[in-house]
Write an enzyme that holds these catalytic residues in place. Structure first.
Site, PDB file in Angstrom:
ATOM      1  N   ARG A 189      24.952  -0.437  29.081  1.00  0.00           N
ATOM      2  CA  ARG A 189      23.526  -0.162  29.225  1.00  0.00           C
ATOM      3  C   ARG A 189      23.037  -0.640  30.592  1.00  0.00           C
ATOM      4  O   ARG A 189      23.394  -1.740  31.031  1.00  0.00           O
ATOM      5  CB  ARG A 189      22.722  -0.872  28.119  1.00  0.00           C
ATOM      6  CG  ARG A 189      22.779  -0.170  26.759  1.00  0.00           C
ATOM      7  CD  ARG A 189      22.053   1.177  26.788  1.00  0.00           C
ATOM      8  NE  ARG A 189      22.066   1.880  25.513  1.00  0.00           N
ATOM      9  CZ  ARG A 189      22.896   2.866  25.183  1.00  0.00           C
ATOM     10  NH1 ARG A 189      23.827   3.268  26.015  1.00  0.00           N
ATOM     11  NH2 ARG A 189      22.783   3.475  24.007  1.00  0.00           N
ATOM     12  N   HIS A 227      25.118   9.171  32.769  1.00  0.00           N
ATOM     13  CA  HIS A 227      25.269   8.788  31.359  1.00  0.00           C
ATOM     14  C   HIS A 227      26.116   9.830  30.595  1.00  0.00           C
ATOM     15  O   HIS A 227      25.677  10.395  29.582  1.00  0.00           O
ATOM     16  CB  HIS A 227      23.894   8.618  30.700  1.00  0.00           C
ATOM     17  CG  HIS A 227      23.932   7.718  29.492  1.00  0.00           C
ATOM     18  ND1 HIS A 227      23.018   6.710  29.265  1.00  0.00           N
ATOM     19  CD2 HIS A 227      24.782   7.664  28.440  1.00  0.00           C
ATOM     20  CE1 HIS A 227      23.308   6.098  28.131  1.00  0.00           C
ATOM     21  NE2 HIS A 227      24.381   6.661  27.612  1.00  0.00           N
TER      22      HIS A 227
HETATM   23  P1  NDP Z   1      30.062  -3.332  19.707  1.00  0.00           P
HETATM   24  O1  NDP Z   1      28.844  -3.878  19.046  1.00  0.00           O
HETATM   25  O2  NDP Z   1      31.233  -2.956  18.874  1.00  0.00           O
HETATM   26  O3  NDP Z   1      30.578  -4.397  20.799  1.00  0.00           O
HETATM   27  C1  NDP Z   1      29.697  -5.134  21.603  1.00  0.00           C
HETATM   28  C2  NDP Z   1      30.508  -6.208  22.325  1.00  0.00           C
HETATM   29  O4  NDP Z   1      29.617  -6.926  23.210  1.00  0.00           O
HETATM   30  C3  NDP Z   1      31.124  -7.245  21.374  1.00  0.00           C
HETATM   31  O5  NDP Z   1      32.430  -7.586  21.805  1.00  0.00           O
HETATM   32  C4  NDP Z   1      30.187  -8.445  21.526  1.00  0.00           C
HETATM   33  O6  NDP Z   1      30.795  -9.727  21.304  1.00  0.00           O
HETATM   34  C5  NDP Z   1      29.789  -8.321  22.984  1.00  0.00           C
HETATM   35  N1  NDP Z   1      28.508  -9.015  23.216  1.00  0.00           N
HETATM   36  C6  NDP Z   1      27.281  -8.686  22.762  1.00  0.00           C
HETATM   37  N2  NDP Z   1      26.368  -9.603  23.163  1.00  0.00           N
HETATM   38  C7  NDP Z   1      27.058 -10.522  23.876  1.00  0.00           C
HETATM   39  C8  NDP Z   1      26.681 -11.721  24.546  1.00  0.00           C
HETATM   40  N3  NDP Z   1      25.417 -12.155  24.551  1.00  0.00           N
HETATM   41  N4  NDP Z   1      27.645 -12.436  25.160  1.00  0.00           N
HETATM   42  C9  NDP Z   1      28.939 -12.013  25.153  1.00  0.00           C
HETATM   43  N5  NDP Z   1      29.375 -10.872  24.547  1.00  0.00           N
HETATM   44  C10 NDP Z   1      28.422 -10.148  23.915  1.00  0.00           C
HETATM   45  O7  NDP Z   1      29.563  -2.100  20.601  1.00  0.00           O
HETATM   46  P2  NDP Z   1      30.382  -0.801  21.095  1.00  0.00           P
HETATM   47  O8  NDP Z   1      31.657  -1.235  21.725  1.00  0.00           O
HETATM   48  O9  NDP Z   1      30.428   0.212  20.022  1.00  0.00           O
HETATM   49  O10 NDP Z   1      29.374  -0.248  22.211  1.00  0.00           O
HETATM   50  C11 NDP Z   1      29.025  -1.026  23.333  1.00  0.00           C
HETATM   51  C12 NDP Z   1      27.847  -0.405  24.051  1.00  0.00           C
HETATM   52  O11 NDP Z   1      28.269   0.755  24.780  1.00  0.00           O
HETATM   53  C13 NDP Z   1      26.741   0.131  23.126  1.00  0.00           C
HETATM   54  O12 NDP Z   1      25.863  -0.920  22.744  1.00  0.00           O
HETATM   55  C14 NDP Z   1      26.050   1.137  24.006  1.00  0.00           C
HETATM   56  O13 NDP Z   1      24.983   0.490  24.657  1.00  0.00           O
HETATM   57  C15 NDP Z   1      27.108   1.548  25.037  1.00  0.00           C
HETATM   58  N6  NDP Z   1      27.484   2.972  24.955  1.00  0.00           N
HETATM   59  C16 NDP Z   1      27.349   3.758  26.091  1.00  0.00           C
HETATM   60  C17 NDP Z   1      27.719   5.098  26.069  1.00  0.00           C
HETATM   61  C18 NDP Z   1      27.662   5.943  27.305  1.00  0.00           C
HETATM   62  O14 NDP Z   1      27.770   7.187  27.223  1.00  0.00           O
HETATM   63  N7  NDP Z   1      27.511   5.368  28.496  1.00  0.00           N
HETATM   64  C19 NDP Z   1      28.209   5.730  24.821  1.00  0.00           C
HETATM   65  C20 NDP Z   1      28.370   4.797  23.715  1.00  0.00           C
HETATM   66  C21 NDP Z   1      28.003   3.480  23.792  1.00  0.00           C
HETATM   67  P3  NDP Z   1      31.407 -10.124  19.858  1.00  0.00           P
HETATM   68  O15 NDP Z   1      32.694  -9.315  19.758  1.00  0.00           O
HETATM   69  O16 NDP Z   1      31.643 -11.567  19.949  1.00  0.00           O
HETATM   70  O17 NDP Z   1      30.383  -9.708  18.834  1.00  0.00           O
END
Ligand code: NDP
Length: 306
Positions: free
Chosen positions: A221, A269
């Site tokens: 994001r 995007h």
């Molecule tokens: P998940 O919820 O499966 O994974 C999120 C990851 O971020 C987890 O490993 C989590 O840690 C980590 N995280 C979140 N907050 C923190 C923090 N404060 N400190 C450290 N690590 C953190 O999400 P997805 O992998 O499914 O998707 C990720 C993002 O990709 C989505 O939220 C979306 O915004 C973006 N996206 C973009 C697209 C595009 O076309 N550009 C398409 C699809 C998605 P933990 O494992 O410990 O919970």
């Protein structure tokens, strides 16, 4: 019992596919909802939070996106909120990352530049195993990207919120582990969700913790990156290049200095395009799971807003 459907775009196409996948359940395109009291599931792209309060039998909200920052506000009813997890989309995002990692690792940017000047000169970048890739956010999508890069022999570092062991991956957790993670990676791939904790996380001090000559790829994001700090890190800091698939705001304004920066590449995007058929199949599977009394997945943890 019935389903409310309000996709981001192409409503008739989504409706056709969902009717094929869930032939026994009535599905209504919002806002044409004949009996609000019968709505059990809301399948939505963006949707007014207040409207979701009109359905007393609502059991779950199923998002048509992996990012749910637009659906976690206090006005949204407190029923399970299910994110989209489409493995096909994760693989497409892995292909986008592989493209750029290989591009910069193998010096294809330098060869494009040399071609302009008719220069035949070979660069020797060293094997992939000397170029660790750090993935900020090792969730559903990050894991898939890590698997594909590991097959190409890139060492994988992961930065996550909750400390744990992951086979074959060097894991760093929490803010305390962030600078060590950044300093250990030749490529940093930002896949973080947009939450209060990740907002503008990649700022001046984070970019200065990155390796000399490293490359920043952002496809989670845009709100997690401070654009001005990124430009300073490219002009006078350690970064060699940046590729942005996400920006804040989107579309990126035409007067943003990022557009013309020689070390920046921008894609609008598109790293994880939504495929109606595979995305609808993942959502329909969750509806069927709930109808069988099984929990849907992955459910958003509202405290952490992802
Ligand atoms: P998940 O919820 O499966 O994974 C999120 C990851 O971020 C987890 O490993 C989590 O840690 C980590 N995280 C979140 N907050 C923190 C923090 N404060 N400190 C450290 N690590 C953190 O999400 P997805 O992998 O499914 O998707 C990720 C993002 O990709 C989505 O939220 C979306 O915004 C973006 N996206 C973009 C697209 C595009 O076309 N550009 C398409 C699809 C998605 P933990 O494992 O410990 O919970």
């Amino acid at each position: 019992m019935a389903i409310l459907l309000n996709p981001w775009a192409k409503p008739e196409r989504w409706l056709d596919v969902f009717r094929e996948l869930l032939p026994d359940l009535p599905i209504h395109l919002w806002p044409d909802i004949p009996k609000p009291e019968e709505i059990r599931y809301a399948i939505v792209g963006d949707h007014p939070a207040e409207d979701l309060r009109r359905y007393p039998a609502l059991r779950a909200i199923l998002a048509l996106s992996a990012g749910v920052e637009h659906l976690v506000g206090p006005a949204v009813p407190d029923v399970p909120l299910v994110r989209l997890h489409d493995e096909h989309m994760s693989t497409e995002m892995a292909a986008w990352v592989v493209h750029w990692v290989v591009h910069f690792h193998r010096g294809f940017d330098r060869y494009a530049d040399q071609q302009q000047r008719a220069i035949w000169q070979v660069h020797r970048p060293g094997r992939a195993n000397h170029h660790p890739v750090g993935i900020l956010g090792y969730g559903a999508i990050g894991r898939r990207i890590g698997e594909v890069l590991a097959d190409l022999e890139y060492p994988i570092n992961a930065w996550v919120r909750t400390e744990r062991k992951i086979d074959g991956v060097e894991v760093h957790a929490g803010l305390g582990g962030l600078d060590a993670f950044l300093g250990a990676s030749s490529f940093v791939v930002n896949l973080l969700p947009d939450t209060p904790e990740t907002a503008r996380l990649m700022d001046e001090s984070r970019f200065s913790a990155m390796r000399d000559g490293s490359v920043y790829l952002s496809l989670g994001r845009g709100a997690t990156t401070d654009h001005a700090a990124l430009i300073r890190a490219l002009d006078s800091g350690p970064l060699r290049a940046a590729v942005l698939d996400v920006t804040d705001p989107e579309p990126l304004p035409t007067d943003s200095p990022l557009w013309a920066h020689p070390a920046v590449r921008i894609t609008p995007h598109v790293s994880g395009p939504t495929n109606v058929r595979t995305a609808a199949a993942a959502v329909a599977e969750n509806v069927l799971r709930m109808e069988r009394g099984e929990p849907p997945r992955p459910v958003v943890d509202r405290r952490h807003r992802y």
